[in-house]
Design a protein around this motif. Structure first.
Motif, PDB file in Angstrom:
ATOM      1  N   VAL A 252     -71.591  12.738   2.836  1.00  0.00           N
ATOM      2  CA  VAL A 252     -71.467  13.740   3.894  1.00  0.00           C
ATOM      3  C   VAL A 252     -70.047  14.286   3.814  1.00  0.00           C
ATOM      4  O   VAL A 252     -69.081  13.511   3.847  1.00  0.00           O
ATOM      5  CB  VAL A 252     -71.748  13.138   5.284  1.00  0.00           C
ATOM      6  N   ASP A 253     -69.945  15.581   3.678  1.00  0.00           N
ATOM      7  CA  ASP A 253     -68.629  16.221   3.508  1.00  0.00           C
ATOM      8  C   ASP A 253     -67.841  15.579   2.365  1.00  0.00           C
ATOM      9  O   ASP A 253     -66.625  15.386   2.474  1.00  0.00           O
ATOM     10  CB  ASP A 253     -67.819  16.163   4.813  1.00  0.00           C
ATOM     11  N   GLY A 254     -68.537  15.218   1.306  1.00  0.00           N
ATOM     12  CA  GLY A 254     -67.881  14.693   0.118  1.00  0.00           C
ATOM     13  C   GLY A 254     -67.539  13.224   0.153  1.00  0.00           C
ATOM     14  O   GLY A 254     -66.963  12.703  -0.805  1.00  0.00           O
ATOM     15  N   THR A 255     -67.896  12.535   1.232  1.00  0.00           N
ATOM     16  CA  THR A 255     -67.559  11.115   1.366  1.00  0.00           C
ATOM     17  C   THR A 255     -68.837  10.284   1.481  1.00  0.00           C
ATOM     18  O   THR A 255     -69.727  10.632   2.270  1.00  0.00           O
ATOM     19  CB  THR A 255     -66.695  10.878   2.622  1.00  0.00           C
ATOM     20  N   PRO A 256     -68.952   9.201   0.701  1.00  0.00           N
ATOM     21  CA  PRO A 256     -70.148   8.363   0.794  1.00  0.00           C
ATOM     22  C   PRO A 256     -70.328   7.776   2.196  1.00  0.00           C
ATOM     23  O   PRO A 256     -69.353   7.432   2.867  1.00  0.00           O
ATOM     24  CB  PRO A 256     -69.888   7.243  -0.231  1.00  0.00           C
ATOM     25  N   VAL A 257     -71.583   7.670   2.611  1.00  0.00           N
ATOM     26  CA  VAL A 257     -71.907   7.061   3.896  1.00  0.00           C
ATOM     27  C   VAL A 257     -72.792   5.841   3.644  1.00  0.00           C
ATOM     28  O   VAL A 257     -73.514   5.790   2.647  1.00  0.00           O
ATOM     29  CB  VAL A 257     -72.624   8.064   4.835  1.00  0.00           C
ATOM     30  N   PRO A 258     -72.746   4.844   4.540  1.00  0.00           N
ATOM     31  CA  PRO A 258     -73.575   3.639   4.344  1.00  0.00           C
ATOM     32  C   PRO A 258     -75.057   3.987   4.386  1.00  0.00           C
ATOM     33  O   PRO A 258     -75.486   4.761   5.252  1.00  0.00           O
ATOM     34  CB  PRO A 258     -73.188   2.744   5.528  1.00  0.00           C
ATOM     35  N   GLU A 259     -75.805   3.399   3.459  1.00  0.00           N
ATOM     36  CA  GLU A 259     -77.226   3.738   3.396  1.00  0.00           C
ATOM     37  C   GLU A 259     -77.985   3.251   4.623  1.00  0.00           C
ATOM     38  O   GLU A 259     -79.042   3.781   4.948  1.00  0.00           O
ATOM     39  CB  GLU A 259     -77.863   3.192   2.119  1.00  0.00           C
TER      40      GLU A 259
ATOM     41  N   LEU B  42     -69.910   5.666 -12.400  1.00  0.00           N
ATOM     42  CA  LEU B  42     -68.931   6.675 -11.994  1.00  0.00           C
ATOM     43  C   LEU B  42     -68.770   6.663 -10.482  1.00  0.00           C
ATOM     44  O   LEU B  42     -69.769   6.648  -9.748  1.00  0.00           O
ATOM     45  CB  LEU B  42     -69.371   8.067 -12.458  1.00  0.00           C
ATOM     46  N   ASP B  43     -67.524   6.670 -10.044  1.00  0.00           N
ATOM     47  CA  ASP B  43     -67.236   6.716  -8.613  1.00  0.00           C
ATOM     48  C   ASP B  43     -67.895   7.967  -8.023  1.00  0.00           C
ATOM     49  O   ASP B  43     -67.587   9.089  -8.454  1.00  0.00           O
ATOM     50  CB  ASP B  43     -65.729   6.758  -8.394  1.00  0.00           C
ATOM     51  N   PRO B  44     -68.813   7.814  -7.071  1.00  0.00           N
ATOM     52  CA  PRO B  44     -69.562   8.978  -6.575  1.00  0.00           C
ATOM     53  C   PRO B  44     -68.688  10.056  -5.957  1.00  0.00           C
ATOM     54  O   PRO B  44     -68.896  11.248  -6.204  1.00  0.00           O
ATOM     55  CB  PRO B  44     -70.516   8.366  -5.537  1.00  0.00           C
ATOM     56  N   GLU B  45     -67.711   9.652  -5.162  1.00  0.00           N
ATOM     57  CA  GLU B  45     -66.867  10.642  -4.485  1.00  0.00           C
ATOM     58  C   GLU B  45     -66.060  11.448  -5.507  1.00  0.00           C
ATOM     59  O   GLU B  45     -65.989  12.680  -5.433  1.00  0.00           O
ATOM     60  CB  GLU B  45     -65.946   9.927  -3.496  1.00  0.00           C
ATOM     61  N   ALA B  46     -65.475  10.757  -6.481  1.00  0.00           N
ATOM     62  CA  ALA B  46     -64.688  11.446  -7.506  1.00  0.00           C
ATOM     63  C   ALA B  46     -65.587  12.296  -8.402  1.00  0.00           C
ATOM     64  O   ALA B  46     -65.204  13.393  -8.823  1.00  0.00           O
ATOM     65  CB  ALA B  46     -63.924  10.424  -8.346  1.00  0.00           C
ATOM     66  N   THR B  47     -66.786  11.794  -8.675  1.00  0.00           N
ATOM     67  CA  THR B  47     -67.726  12.555  -9.498  1.00  0.00           C
ATOM     68  C   THR B  47     -68.121  13.856  -8.808  1.00  0.00           C
ATOM     69  O   THR B  47     -68.129  14.931  -9.425  1.00  0.00           O
ATOM     70  CB  THR B  47     -68.989  11.720  -9.774  1.00  0.00           C
ATOM     71  N   LEU B  48     -68.462  13.742  -7.536  1.00  0.00           N
ATOM     72  CA  LEU B  48     -68.849  14.948  -6.793  1.00  0.00           C
ATOM     73  C   LEU B  48     -67.693  15.942  -6.762  1.00  0.00           C
ATOM     74  O   LEU B  48     -67.903  17.158  -6.923  1.00  0.00           O
ATOM     75  CB  LEU B  48     -69.278  14.585  -5.374  1.00  0.00           C
ATOM     76  N   ALA B  49     -66.472  15.458  -6.592  1.00  0.00           N
ATOM     77  CA  ALA B  49     -65.312  16.352  -6.564  1.00  0.00           C
ATOM     78  C   ALA B  49     -65.160  17.080  -7.898  1.00  0.00           C
ATOM     79  O   ALA B  49     -64.880  18.286  -7.932  1.00  0.00           O
ATOM     80  CB  ALA B  49     -64.047  15.561  -6.230  1.00  0.00           C
ATOM     81  N   GLU B  50     -65.362  16.360  -9.004  1.00  0.00           N
ATOM     82  CA  GLU B  50     -65.250  16.995 -10.322  1.00  0.00           C
ATOM     83  C   GLU B  50     -66.368  18.018 -10.534  1.00  0.00           C
ATOM     84  O   GLU B  50     -66.144  19.095 -11.086  1.00  0.00           O
ATOM     85  CB  GLU B  50     -65.294  15.939 -11.434  1.00  0.00           C
TER      86      GLU B  50
ATOM     87  N   ALA C 150     -63.328  16.994 -20.632  1.00  0.00           N
ATOM     88  CA  ALA C 150     -63.870  15.688 -20.249  1.00  0.00           C
ATOM     89  C   ALA C 150     -63.004  15.160 -19.117  1.00  0.00           C
ATOM     90  O   ALA C 150     -61.829  14.853 -19.323  1.00  0.00           O
ATOM     91  CB  ALA C 150     -63.860  14.731 -21.429  1.00  0.00           C
ATOM     92  N   ARG C 151     -63.580  15.099 -17.950  1.00  0.00           N
ATOM     93  CA  ARG C 151     -62.814  14.729 -16.759  1.00  0.00           C
ATOM     94  C   ARG C 151     -63.030  13.247 -16.443  1.00  0.00           C
ATOM     95  O   ARG C 151     -64.154  12.838 -16.118  1.00  0.00           O
ATOM     96  CB  ARG C 151     -63.249  15.573 -15.560  1.00  0.00           C
ATOM     97  N   PRO C 152     -61.989  12.429 -16.547  1.00  0.00           N
ATOM     98  CA  PRO C 152     -62.167  11.001 -16.266  1.00  0.00           C
ATOM     99  C   PRO C 152     -62.458  10.737 -14.789  1.00  0.00           C
ATOM    100  O   PRO C 152     -61.926  11.413 -13.903  1.00  0.00           O
ATOM    101  CB  PRO C 152     -60.809  10.399 -16.677  1.00  0.00           C
ATOM    102  N   VAL C 153     -63.303   9.762 -14.570  1.00  0.00           N
ATOM    103  CA  VAL C 153     -63.679   9.345 -13.220  1.00  0.00           C
ATOM    104  C   VAL C 153     -63.564   7.820 -13.174  1.00  0.00           C
ATOM    105  O   VAL C 153     -63.946   7.141 -14.139  1.00  0.00           O
ATOM    106  CB  VAL C 153     -65.125   9.788 -12.889  1.00  0.00           C
ATOM    107  N   PRO C 154     -63.050   7.261 -12.090  1.00  0.00           N
ATOM    108  CA  PRO C 154     -62.939   5.797 -12.021  1.00  0.00           C
ATOM    109  C   PRO C 154     -64.294   5.098 -12.184  1.00  0.00           C
ATOM    110  O   PRO C 154     -65.316   5.590 -11.711  1.00  0.00           O
ATOM    111  CB  PRO C 154     -62.362   5.560 -10.618  1.00  0.00           C
TER     112      PRO C 154
END
Lengths: 66, 120
Positions: A41-48, B37-45, B21-25
């Protein structure tokens, strides 16, 4: 409540879920196992297991392996 | 190491082009043997690439040893049909620092792709 779900790389749809639905249930309603996606949500993971409060949610299919 | 491949996706009978190639944690519980891949960093990329008018071509990760081929775990956990999964392994001698191979996940199997380096 109605929730707009964007599946990254696929598109978006609006789903109707119960007011006490969890993000895991929302993921299932979108056709994905909670284990294969991250809900953001808004780019930040939320608990499932959190209750859906956002009107717009992003589902990112997990990129993983080994 | 793991990350997102950015460039241009083409029609199925044409070549995709990777320009970055964009590295992601790696947030896997055991990063020595798995990657996630870290979801938050992946989505940002992904969002940054799309904002710049680029496509997500696929993803890359490394194997510490062995052939540059998808593992059974890679097959079980692949979730992006039509996208490229690139695998990097250490080279076998000084002239070959590393080996890069690419595969496209069809939803059922990984199809081998030809990797070609093109100068700008």
């Amino acid at each position: 409540m109605d929730v707009t779900v964007e599946v990254v790389g696929e598109g978006e749809e609006t789903l109707a879920v119960d007011d006490d639905a969890t993000y895991a249930e929302l993921a299932r309603a979108a056709g994905y196992s909670p284990h294969e996606v991250s809900v953001l949500v808004d780019g930040t993971p939320v608990p499932e297991d959190g209750t859906v409060t956002a009107e717009r949610v992003t589902l990112l299919r997990l990129i993983k392996g080994g | 190491m793991c990350g997102v491949l950015i460039g241009s996706r083409a029609d199925p009978d044409e070549s995709d082009a990777v320009r970055d190639a964009r590295p992601v944690p790696n947030v896997a519980a055991d990063p020595r043997t798995h990657y996630e891949l870290d979801p938050e960093a992946t989505l940002a990329e992904i969002e940054a690439a799309e904002a710049a008018g680029d496509d997500v071509v696929g993803f890359y990760h490394s194997h510490p040893r062995g052939p540059p081929e998808p593992s059974d775990t890679d097959r079980r956990q692949a979730t992006w049909p039509g996208y490229v999964y690139c695998i990097v392994v250490p080279g076998s001698d000084e002239d070959e620092e590393f080996v890069v191979r690419a595969w496209r996940w069809t939803g059922e199997a990984f199809e081998s792709l030809t990797v070609e380096v093109v100068d700008d």
